[in-house]
Design a protein around this motif. Sequence first.
Motif, mmCIF file in Angstrom:
data_model
loop_
_atom_site.group_PDB
_atom_site.id
_atom_site.type_symbol
_atom_site.label_atom_id
_atom_site.label_comp_id
_atom_site.label_asym_id
_atom_site.label_seq_id
_atom_site.Cartn_x
_atom_site.Cartn_y
_atom_site.Cartn_z
ATOM 1 N N LYS A 108 -1.231 1.393 -1.375
ATOM 2 C CA LYS A 108 -2.333 1.680 -0.452
ATOM 3 C C LYS A 108 -1.843 1.726 0.997
ATOM 4 N N GLU A 111 0.006 4.951 1.586
ATOM 5 C CA GLU A 111 -0.938 6.062 1.660
ATOM 6 C C GLU A 111 -1.579 6.148 3.039
ATOM 7 N N GLU A 112 -1.971 4.996 3.571
ATOM 8 C CA GLU A 112 -2.603 4.975 4.894
ATOM 9 C C GLU A 112 -1.642 5.458 5.974
ATOM 10 N N ARG A 132 -4.751 8.571 -3.588
ATOM 11 C CA ARG A 132 -5.476 7.388 -3.104
ATOM 12 C C ARG A 132 -6.650 7.058 -4.013
#
Length: 308
Positions: A108, A111-112, A132
């Motif tokens: 996560k 991904e951000e 995501r």
Amino acid sequence: MAGIMTAAACCLFFVSVSMGIKMWKLKRDISSFTDRLLRCLNDMTCGRELERLNEEGDTLWDKVYEKLQKLERIWKRESAENLEEKKKIKSLISDISHQTKTPIANIKLYEEVLLDEGLGTAEAGEFLQKVRIQTEKLDFLLQSMVKMSRLETGVIEVCCMKLPLCGTLLRAVAAIVPKAEKKQIRLSVDCDEDIVVNHDTKWTEEAVFNLLDNAVKYTGRGGSVGILVSVQEIFTKISIRDSGKGIALERQAEIFTRFYREPEVYDQEGIGVGLYLARKIIALQDGYIQVCSEIRKGSDFQIYLPNG
């Protein structure tokens, strides 16, 4: 002749007295045997040591007591083994939960970072958004599996206390508000603040949220989902009604099974454990769930929690 009759009467009298004494002794022995047996069974069910007898003999009670002692030893050994097995399962589940949290959290985070920096093309950004979404689904699946395993193995036990029900329901509703707002679904709660129920607030909130999530998921845009609470003689009823698609009668017995998904809703998010978990949680609190539904007329999931 009179002497013979007198002798016969005396003999009959003594036989009657003798039989009466024997019957009295028999009743006394049966009563004593029953009292001892009940006392021993009560000690065993309460986890106390059996009353130890000083005398040894070959009476019926001695034989029964010997069997009870053997049963007690077997019971204690199996209880110790079950406790040890439960500890191992608890450790394994905790380890799985811990081991999966870290990589999912890292994914996560990456991904951000990638979304913030941008990848240069709209197509790459679209693929990253899909990754995501799938990561979120994987995280939800693992957390649901961990909860399910803990509940099924008895690792997690509900702790019921007499507390206001309204606060529990409002927390569940607050958690579902974002999803409901996206579909412009109206939420309502009708619960007297004075209603107090013997329940586990954390797990009851989880069960109510799962039912609300299911209701919002299968209710169309602009629909409604409402909670209505009523106190009955034995149970407090929590009714969760929606204006959604409804459930066919022949499927209503299946919806609470693990991983059940209705054929026409496989395009919807979810893995089919929410209703199963809700029923398990309520059952552990000596309650139950039932559903009333018709196709295209919405559904009414009713939770019944004991008042006492």
